[in-house]
Scaffold this motif. Structure first.
Motif, PDB file in Angstrom:
ATOM      1  N   ASP A 181       0.822  -1.217   0.000  1.00  0.00           N
ATOM      2  CA  ASP A 181       0.000   0.000   0.000  1.00  0.00           C
ATOM      3  C   ASP A 181       0.851   1.260   0.000  1.00  0.00           C
ATOM      4  O   ASP A 181       0.559   2.218  -0.716  1.00  0.00           O
ATOM      5  CB  ASP A 181      -0.952   0.000   1.194  1.00  0.00           C
ATOM      6  CG  ASP A 181      -2.029  -1.072   1.059  1.00  0.00           C
ATOM      7  OD1 ASP A 181      -2.425  -1.349  -0.079  1.00  0.00           O
ATOM      8  OD2 ASP A 181      -2.449  -1.635   2.079  1.00  0.00           O
ATOM      9  N   LEU A 182       1.919   1.261   0.802  1.00  0.00           N
ATOM     10  CA  LEU A 182       2.735   2.478   0.854  1.00  0.00           C
ATOM     11  C   LEU A 182       3.509   2.681  -0.456  1.00  0.00           C
ATOM     12  O   LEU A 182       3.721   3.812  -0.895  1.00  0.00           O
ATOM     13  CB  LEU A 182       3.643   2.491   2.086  1.00  0.00           C
ATOM     14  CG  LEU A 182       4.840   1.548   2.205  1.00  0.00           C
ATOM     15  CD1 LEU A 182       6.080   2.149   1.565  1.00  0.00           C
ATOM     16  CD2 LEU A 182       5.134   1.252   3.673  1.00  0.00           C
ATOM     17  N   VAL A 183       3.903   1.568  -1.096  1.00  0.00           N
ATOM     18  CA  VAL A 183       4.603   1.687  -2.384  1.00  0.00           C
ATOM     19  C   VAL A 183       3.628   2.159  -3.469  1.00  0.00           C
ATOM     20  O   VAL A 183       3.968   2.988  -4.316  1.00  0.00           O
ATOM     21  CB  VAL A 183       5.292   0.356  -2.775  1.00  0.00           C
ATOM     22  CG1 VAL A 183       5.924   0.457  -4.164  1.00  0.00           C
ATOM     23  CG2 VAL A 183       6.364  -0.011  -1.747  1.00  0.00           C
ATOM     24  N   GLU A 184       2.403   1.654  -3.434  1.00  0.00           N
ATOM     25  CA  GLU A 184       1.378   2.108  -4.388  1.00  0.00           C
ATOM     26  C   GLU A 184       1.071   3.591  -4.165  1.00  0.00           C
ATOM     27  O   GLU A 184       0.886   4.354  -5.123  1.00  0.00           O
ATOM     28  CB  GLU A 184       0.114   1.260  -4.253  1.00  0.00           C
ATOM     29  CG  GLU A 184      -1.095   1.750  -5.046  1.00  0.00           C
ATOM     30  CD  GLU A 184      -0.868   1.892  -6.561  1.00  0.00           C
ATOM     31  OE1 GLU A 184      -1.607   2.673  -7.180  1.00  0.00           O
ATOM     32  OE2 GLU A 184       0.048   1.238  -7.124  1.00  0.00           O
ATOM     33  N   ALA A 234       1.523   6.411  -7.024  1.00  0.00           N
ATOM     34  CA  ALA A 234       0.435   7.309  -7.451  1.00  0.00           C
ATOM     35  C   ALA A 234       0.807   8.780  -7.217  1.00  0.00           C
ATOM     36  O   ALA A 234       0.492   9.641  -8.032  1.00  0.00           O
ATOM     37  CB  ALA A 234      -0.843   6.955  -6.696  1.00  0.00           C
ATOM     38  N   SER A 235       1.499   9.050  -6.108  1.00  0.00           N
ATOM     39  CA  SER A 235       1.878  10.440  -5.791  1.00  0.00           C
ATOM     40  C   SER A 235       2.868  10.996  -6.806  1.00  0.00           C
ATOM     41  O   SER A 235       2.769  12.153  -7.213  1.00  0.00           O
ATOM     42  CB  SER A 235       2.514  10.519  -4.397  1.00  0.00           C
ATOM     43  OG  SER A 235       1.588  10.116  -3.419  1.00  0.00           O
ATOM     44  N   THR A 295       9.150   2.667  -9.883  1.00  0.00           N
ATOM     45  CA  THR A 295       8.316   2.181  -8.775  1.00  0.00           C
ATOM     46  C   THR A 295       9.021   1.037  -8.049  1.00  0.00           C
ATOM     47  O   THR A 295       9.042   0.982  -6.810  1.00  0.00           O
ATOM     48  CB  THR A 295       6.940   1.696  -9.284  1.00  0.00           C
ATOM     49  OG1 THR A 295       6.307   2.748 -10.013  1.00  0.00           O
ATOM     50  CG2 THR A 295       6.041   1.266  -8.134  1.00  0.00           C
ATOM     51  N   ALA A 296       9.623   0.120  -8.817  1.00  0.00           N
ATOM     52  CA  ALA A 296      10.320  -1.025  -8.224  1.00  0.00           C
ATOM     53  C   ALA A 296      11.506  -0.558  -7.380  1.00  0.00           C
ATOM     54  O   ALA A 296      11.710  -1.019  -6.250  1.00  0.00           O
ATOM     55  CB  ALA A 296      10.790  -1.986  -9.310  1.00  0.00           C
ATOM     56  N   ALA A 297      12.282   0.383  -7.918  1.00  0.00           N
ATOM     57  CA  ALA A 297      13.451   0.889  -7.193  1.00  0.00           C
ATOM     58  C   ALA A 297      13.041   1.663  -5.941  1.00  0.00           C
ATOM     59  O   ALA A 297      13.555   1.421  -4.840  1.00  0.00           O
ATOM     60  CB  ALA A 297      14.287   1.777  -8.110  1.00  0.00           C
ATOM     61  N   LEU A 298      12.092   2.585  -6.107  1.00  0.00           N
ATOM     62  CA  LEU A 298      11.636   3.394  -4.974  1.00  0.00           C
ATOM     63  C   LEU A 298      10.971   2.498  -3.925  1.00  0.00           C
ATOM     64  O   LEU A 298      11.177   2.680  -2.721  1.00  0.00           O
ATOM     65  CB  LEU A 298      10.665   4.472  -5.476  1.00  0.00           C
ATOM     66  CG  LEU A 298      10.082   5.441  -4.449  1.00  0.00           C
ATOM     67  CD1 LEU A 298      11.174   6.190  -3.695  1.00  0.00           C
ATOM     68  CD2 LEU A 298       9.128   6.439  -5.124  1.00  0.00           C
ATOM     69  N   GLY A 299      10.198   1.517  -4.383  1.00  0.00           N
ATOM     70  CA  GLY A 299       9.523   0.591  -3.463  1.00  0.00           C
ATOM     71  C   GLY A 299      10.507  -0.222  -2.637  1.00  0.00           C
ATOM     72  O   GLY A 299      10.302  -0.429  -1.427  1.00  0.00           O
ATOM     73  N   THR A 358       0.053  -0.691 -11.653  1.00  0.00           N
ATOM     74  CA  THR A 358      -0.110  -0.475 -10.209  1.00  0.00           C
ATOM     75  C   THR A 358       0.709  -1.557  -9.491  1.00  0.00           C
ATOM     76  O   THR A 358       1.202  -2.505 -10.108  1.00  0.00           O
ATOM     77  CB  THR A 358      -1.588  -0.552  -9.780  1.00  0.00           C
ATOM     78  OG1 THR A 358      -2.110  -1.826 -10.188  1.00  0.00           O
ATOM     79  CG2 THR A 358      -2.412   0.568 -10.406  1.00  0.00           C
ATOM     80  N   VAL A 359       0.839  -1.413  -8.176  1.00  0.00           N
ATOM     81  CA  VAL A 359       1.683  -2.332  -7.401  1.00  0.00           C
ATOM     82  C   VAL A 359       0.874  -3.559  -6.976  1.00  0.00           C
ATOM     83  O   VAL A 359      -0.166  -3.438  -6.320  1.00  0.00           O
ATOM     84  CB  VAL A 359       2.271  -1.612  -6.163  1.00  0.00           C
ATOM     85  CG1 VAL A 359       3.110  -2.573  -5.318  1.00  0.00           C
ATOM     86  CG2 VAL A 359       3.108  -0.416  -6.603  1.00  0.00           C
TER      87      VAL A 359
END
Length: 294
Positions: free
Chosen positions: A27-30, A34-35, A43-47, A172-173
């Motif tokens: 949820d926090l990665v999603e 989205a932000s 997304t994968a790296a930041l997540g 999406t994640v």
């Protein structure tokens, strides 16, 4: 703000010779995706970074302690900055959020290619005069291996780090999470060998999450054959502490000439928080008022 469905567990095993952390962070990665409207590889790296920082954050003792995990790379993403506190709150951003790269030969997102080589920096602000800063060269740019190297060289703690983010077809994640396993100085060779064998045969983090495994079950899988004691569960979420007051303070910290130039333009301005991308808007009249208050 993301609702708290994500959480971290902290555990020990083998008579406290092993300490272990695991997180589910979908949820926090999603929320971050989205932000910042990040591409799948970003997304994968930041997540991965958010998941790791959340676990490293709860390793700190003080309520006001802050951890910053930063990567500066030579790849097209340039870098990522993530901060975490000791309560499971994280926030972060990638320098270039829209990087697109073809997948690896194995069909996975090419995080290492997006980051490339560079440095990883860990900054711990624990209320002392100077924060602790540990800097290591990136080994792969895949983040988990780089953190394993950081723990071994900067903190002299033999560790194993697993991180994963799985994307849906609509970008999406689908799953996100990870684990950190650390050995205490008195760990016997027998325990180390058994743990190494477990890790060698371990499915990927995203495979375990896709099978429905909880953080507790992930640690039980990694630590199969050991007695595992779970100590605490901490809610995790993407939480940003930006506010209109903070943005106003940063605007007031600009030089008089800069503020005068903005006012002279005669147009309202928009200021975005780097961490959560929230927009704050100010009219010319509000800027004039702000200058008077300053």
């Amino acid at each position: 703000m993301s609702a708290y469905k994500d959480y971290i567990v902290r555990a020990t095993a083998a008579d406290d010779a092993i300490r272990a952390f695991a997180i589910t962070s979908k949820d926090l990665v999603e929320f971050a995706r989205a932000s910042h409207n990040t591409s799948p590889v970003v997304t994968a790296a930041l997540g991965r970074m958010l998941s790791a920082a959340a676990m490293m954050g709860i390793m700190m003792k003080g309520d006001d302690d802050m951890l910053t995990l930063q990567i500066q790379g030579n790849g097209p993403m340039k870098g990522i900055t993530v901060t975490a506190d000791a309560k499971g709150h994280v926030k972060g951003f990638a320098n270039v959020p829209d990087v697109m790269l073809p997948p690896n030969k194995d069909g996975k997102l090419d995080v290492g290619g997006a980051i490339d080589l560079g440095i990883m920096r860990v900054i711990k602000d624990m209320g002392l005069k100077e924060p602790y800063v540990g800097t290591v060269p990136l080994q792969t740019g895949e983040i988990a291996e780089d953190l394993t190297y950081y723990f071994a060289t900067s903190e002299q703690v033999p560790s194993s780090v697993g991180l994963g983010v799985l994307m849906n077809k609509d970008n999406t994640v689908a799953q996100a999470g990870g684990f950190i396993i650390q050995l205490m100085p008195f760990t016997s060779d027998e325990i180390i060998e058994k743990l190494e064998e477990n890790i060698k045969n371990l499915p990927s983090v995203t495979t375990m999450l896709s099978e429905g495994k909880t953080p507790e079950q992930i640690l039980e899988t990694v630590l199969a054959g050991f007695d595992v004691t779970f100590h605490e569960t901490v809610d995790a979420g993407f939480v940003c502490d930006c506010s209109a007051e903070r943005v106003e303070r940063s605007l007031c910290s600009l030089g008089d000439e800069d503020v005068a130039d903005i006012i002279a333009d005669g147009k309202p301005i928009e200021v975005k928080c780097q961490f959560c991308n929230k927009a704050y808007n100010y009219t010319v009249d509000e800027l004039i008022e702000m200058r008077k208050r300053k």
